[in-house]
Design an enzyme around this catalytic site. Structure first.
Site, PDB file in Angstrom:
ATOM      1  CG  MET A 162       6.531  -0.618  -0.458  1.00 23.43           C
ATOM      2  SD  MET A 162       5.110  -1.735  -0.168  1.00 23.43           S
ATOM      3  CE  MET A 162       4.101  -0.758   0.916  1.00 23.43           C
ATOM      4  NE  ARG A 295      -3.344   0.269   1.581  1.00 22.42           N
ATOM      5  CZ  ARG A 295      -3.896   1.135   0.731  1.00 22.42           C
ATOM      6  NH1 ARG A 295      -5.007   0.813   0.102  1.00 22.42           N
ATOM      7  NH2 ARG A 295      -3.340   2.316   0.526  1.00 22.42           N
ATOM      8  CE1 TYR A 439       2.423   0.000   9.808  1.00 27.66           C
ATOM      9  CE2 TYR A 439       4.682   0.747   9.917  1.00 27.66           C
ATOM     10  CZ  TYR A 439       3.721  -0.142  10.276  1.00 27.66           C
ATOM     11  OH  TYR A 439       4.047  -1.178  11.104  1.00 27.66           O
ATOM     12  CD  GLU A 440       2.639  -0.466   4.051  1.00 25.77           C
ATOM     13  OE1 GLU A 440       2.449  -0.110   2.886  1.00 25.77           O
ATOM     14  OE2 GLU A 440       3.767  -0.789   4.473  1.00 25.77           O
ATOM     15  N   GLY A 441      -0.995   3.645   3.894  1.00 24.38           N
ATOM     16  CA  GLY A 441      -2.264   4.359   3.681  1.00 24.38           C
ATOM     17  C   GLY A 441      -2.927   4.607   5.019  1.00 24.38           C
TER      18      GLY A 441
END
Lengths: 596, 596
Positions: A162, A295, A439-441
């Site tokens: 990603m 997430r 990570y992932e926000g």
């Protein structure tokens, strides 16, 4: 000591007793799933985690990954473990059958993920991103792309990545610089540099399928001008096998605090050939299909490492002899008592344990809702499940990863000075777990997603998907014969959550900074109430079954005691969080930038 | 980015405005100390920290220490930095003049330590242990030992180490195996193995003076049979210079989570020649002179790293552009606003800032009491100061190090994914800071010391040394013109602390496990109230001075805003802690050992 064993009994409790497979078995997609199948999958996954993945966890941390001239070598043993993982059919577990998946429910798949992450978080990143890439491609890709790529990705022969982040933009993707220029044949030439690409390059799979965000020449500025592209490492040939090398190269890997067995790649795209996934300029929406999936997965990473850290801490607390119990010598045969006799050691272990059990119960509730959101027959039930998943995704991601890191740090504390030494293996858990908060926000971004998007969405409809079942259960159990006091505690905490929701909702309408200032505390407050709800429900079940069967009394007794600890020692945090939220944004926003 | 600059303005505030040097200047020992001298020491120390120590922090982490054949080499640059440190007179700052010390108050010395630790925690360990060794030797050593060793140690030509821990015993020193056998000349032969010996071997000093716990042949079992010995690396010759090599060898160094520039040594004593320090079998008491000193120092380590982490986070939050302010674009000239505009980023930064300022104010209060406990003319004042130091030592150690680690973790969070990457330098703060929660007694042990020893000691007399000034100040300031609301908050939190104290005191008398189960929460509760008291007092001063001088208005304004944040967002934790304490030991002790 890294001693991970999948906590199968509690997993079965959550799957069968707390949530139950029945709701899912009513759906066409899962009509074939029965308890025996679920249990044998869990058992087998547990064995694989302990026997294959766990032994590579510490060695992978020590050795790390190696990058040279665009080639990335994973730590010794990873390649063989991934081969076994693939041959065992683990990558395709929860993928739907149309492209070769085994179509198991997410609830089972997430428990398996918990084991993989508990045994070897670094390893879990290689297959981990593929599942989300499959979802995004299925939802938004053309039939041609799906037919060509999905079967290989589902079986794990090819893995996914990603590619969002660039060095100057992570959260704010509107600043993105990577460009895509159309070719005459309908494909695109992608050029730009991406960083922090987990599994962007490695030696485990024969091809790597990058999902890349880039801007088209005619794209509007900001995030509305971003499109999603599929860019394979090797362009498939006429037979669909890896052919010519594409213009994408790993230019380096990061030196990180932990997660050293996972290659975090800097990727350079130089006129790389790619294909549009979904509509032009709608890349963010397509990417969010993948991101939301990831997430939840990252939340499970926190749970997995937290569970492993708990086990390591228990192992040591039973083994390490130091001091004598305050209530009298417990092991006169030994020079000292094991430290598990000491109240403060037990408090620490129970904190880890209660958080792990609470997160597991909540995580599987959400996983079950993922399945319902896709497969429920009734559209209203699908919508309700979808609302719940949307609401809880940021909570699961942030809460579980915060608590996972806390558990790892608690494990170090149980080991004393030995916890700080590499050979004992627990400091690795803290270094590994720390990434999941980022990570992932980042977890701050999750909190903003919760208060800024999810809470106000559709006039609070998402909130109702959570508040209604809690309120209903409290109503039904207020006079419960054995756990009424817990229900009372939960009701007070839930009351605080409702008040906080009203306060933030009202103030946030006038001033979004009010919501922003409260966001992190609010997410934790909601998370604690959600865990409290799950654990109170668990206690109600345990209270009923504790006397039924002598073999099982120990398990249910322990469940009741763990829940009681959570309500005595952890749930009270809701009181402070409520006060902090109530104080508003003023003191958060007052200090001038120059004065910091 | 590691960007440490000593926060001189706040240090001067704490030293001169909050606590004041006047009390100390009334004492003969400090009659010569004036504000100018103090300020120039702080300024010079700040320069030394930023210019000499800071540049070696990341490189020292990367390189680590090297051990081969008993020789330990510190990272490149450490040797030269230590030479400058010694030549600058820094080791002797707070040592009394009788053996060549400069006789500065502990309050100034601790601020200098904060800077050393903020700039380079690993480096701070080399001189750090010498100061405590000097104190122990002064208090308990023979005149001959003192004359021979102290001048060299005070000037830093020789350094000290503290050899307690063995692999099977840390907290429980009664299990110790190291033995001491008397020689005919009054010396002893020491044999045994010690681990985790900070600065046990290195290349910075011409000799190393180990203070070693060991058992004499006629010693009673347990901790009552332990004696303290001085064992030099090189036996001094007739002129007092390093002569023959003694039978003590570093057999290896630990591979640790962090603090890699500090050599953590395994030491082997093989018929090493040593001399008794203090009375036979009274080694624990003598060692505790050193240990208590070190515990305050370890607290200051947490403060120093926390302060450095705060600065790193602020630097990045002002520099990193990402997203736009929720209240409208702040920097239209830039592609995005700096992230410091976002409420959740500010909340995180202010949490770090408020905790750092609260700890600094509290730490220097305790440091001043150390001086009063030694030098006050009135015996009652000496006793009261001593009580306060004894009570607060575990609080400072555990609270400051918990918060230091939390701050380091917050700094990582501000950096997002970049925080996880080694080159940005903030993940090192987390790895380094983590040790301080463990050594010199884990933070759990500190909490037990507080509730088990300090709280009941002399019918609660130690508690009064803290409770009385807090109660008195609240009484005097309840109607304060500008900060009355803060006083009200403090009063409620203090009320919770008093209630918790009563509850634990009463239950603990019946059942020591009740005190043990409450210990950690109680320590944090007391720590928050102590910080709240310090910050409320600070606010009272700031409120008075904020309009006096245009140049200073910014500082006092920021102080008031930071204090308000602490009272709004951090002090409310006392509510939850009180509830958790009140719940008692039952759910902590219920779970059977086998069920964990």
């Amino acid at each position: 000591m890294q001693v991970y064993e999948a906590p199968l009994r509690d997993m079965r409790f959550v799957l069968h007793e707390l949530h139950g497979l029945d709701t899912l078995r009513e759906l066409d997609a899962f009509a074939e799933i029965d308890a025996d199948l679920a249990d044998s999958v869990l058992e087998e996954a547990g064995r694989f985690s302990s026997e294959v993945l766990l032994p590579l966890n510490a060695t992978g941390d020590l050795e790390g990954c190696h990058a040279e001239n665009g080639v990335v070598r994973t730590p010794a043993g990873f390649k063989d473990a991934y081969r076994q993982f693939r041959e065992g059919g683990w990558p395709s577990l929860a993928s739907e059958p149309d492209y070769g998946g085994q179509g198991l429910p997410e609830s089972i798949s997430k428990l398996v993920e918990e084991m993989t992450c508990g045994a070897n978080l670094s390893f879990s990143l290689y297959p981990g991103l593929t599942h989300g890439a499959v979802q995004a491609l299925k939802a938004h890709g053309s039939e041609e792309l799906k037919t060509l790529y999905l079967p290989k990705m589902v079986e794990g022969t090819w893995t996914g990545s990603m590619c969002l982040t660039e060095s100057h933009c992570g959260t704010d993707l509107g600043l993105m610089r990577t460009r895509a220029v159309p070719n005459e044949d309908g494909s695109f030439r992608i050029t730009g540099n991406k960083i922090f690409i987990s599994a962007g390059e490695h030696d485990l799979a024969e091809n790597i399928v990058h999902l890349v965000l880039a801007k088209l020449p005619d794209g509007p500025p900001g995030v509305k001008g971003i499109s999603l592209f599929l860019v394979p490492k090797f362009l498939p040939d006429a037979e669909g096998n890896p052919g010519q090398r594409n213009g994408v190269l790993c230019t380096g890997i990061e030196h990180k605090m932990g997660l050293k067995g996972s290659a975090t790649c800097q990727m350079s795209f130089d006129d790389a050939t790619g294909w549009l996934v979904g509509q032009p300029h709608k890349g963010m929406a397509a990417m969010f299909t993948m991101m939301n999936e990831e997430r939840l997965g990252v939340g499970i990473q926190g749970l997995g490492v937290g569970s492993a850290a708990y086990q390591a801490a228990v192992f040591y607390a039973k083994d390490r002899l130091q001091g004598r119990s305050l209530s009298g010598v417990k092991r006169p045969d030994l020079p000292a008592d094991p430290i598990i006799v000491h109240p403060d050691v037990r408090r620490t272990l129970l904190t880890m344990r209660a958080n792990v059990e609470g997160c597991r119960a909540l995580g599987i509730w959400v996983a079950q809702a993922v399945d319902l959101s896709k497969h429920a027959k009734d559209p209203a039930a699908r919508q309700n499940a979808d609302d719940f998943v949307a609401l809880m995704t940021p909570v699961v991601k942030a809460l579980f990863t915060d608590l996972g890191f806390e558990s790892a740090s608690h494990a170090i504390q149980i080991y004393g000075g030995h916890g700080y030494i590499r050979e004992h293996g627990v400091e690795q858990y803290a270094r590994d777990a720390r990434i999941a908060m980022l990570y992932e926000g980042t977890n701050g971004i999750q909190a903003l997603d919760l208060v800024g998007r999810k809470m106000p969405s559709n006039m609070g409809r998402l909130l109702r998907s959570f508040f209604h079942p809690v309120a209903e259960w409290i109503e039904q159990n207020r006079g419960h014969a054995s756990i009424a006091p817990l229900v009372g505690h939960l009701e007070r905490a839930f009351g605080a959550l409702q008040l906080a929701t009203g306060t933030i909702g009202e103030r946030g309408l006038r001033d979004p900074e009010e919501a922003g200032a409260a966001a992190t505390d609010y997410l934790r407050l909601m998370g604690l109430v959600a865990m409290g709800f799950m654990l109170a429900k668990s206690a109600a079940i345990a209270a009923e079954r504790v006397g039924e069967n002598a073999d099982e009394t120990g398990f249910y007794q322990a469940k009741l005691q763990t829940v009681q600890f959570f309500f005595d020692r952890i749930l009270p945090q809701t009181a402070s969080l409520f006060l902090a939220i109530k104080s508003g944004k003023a003191s958060t926003m007052a200090l001038a930038e120059a004065a910091f």
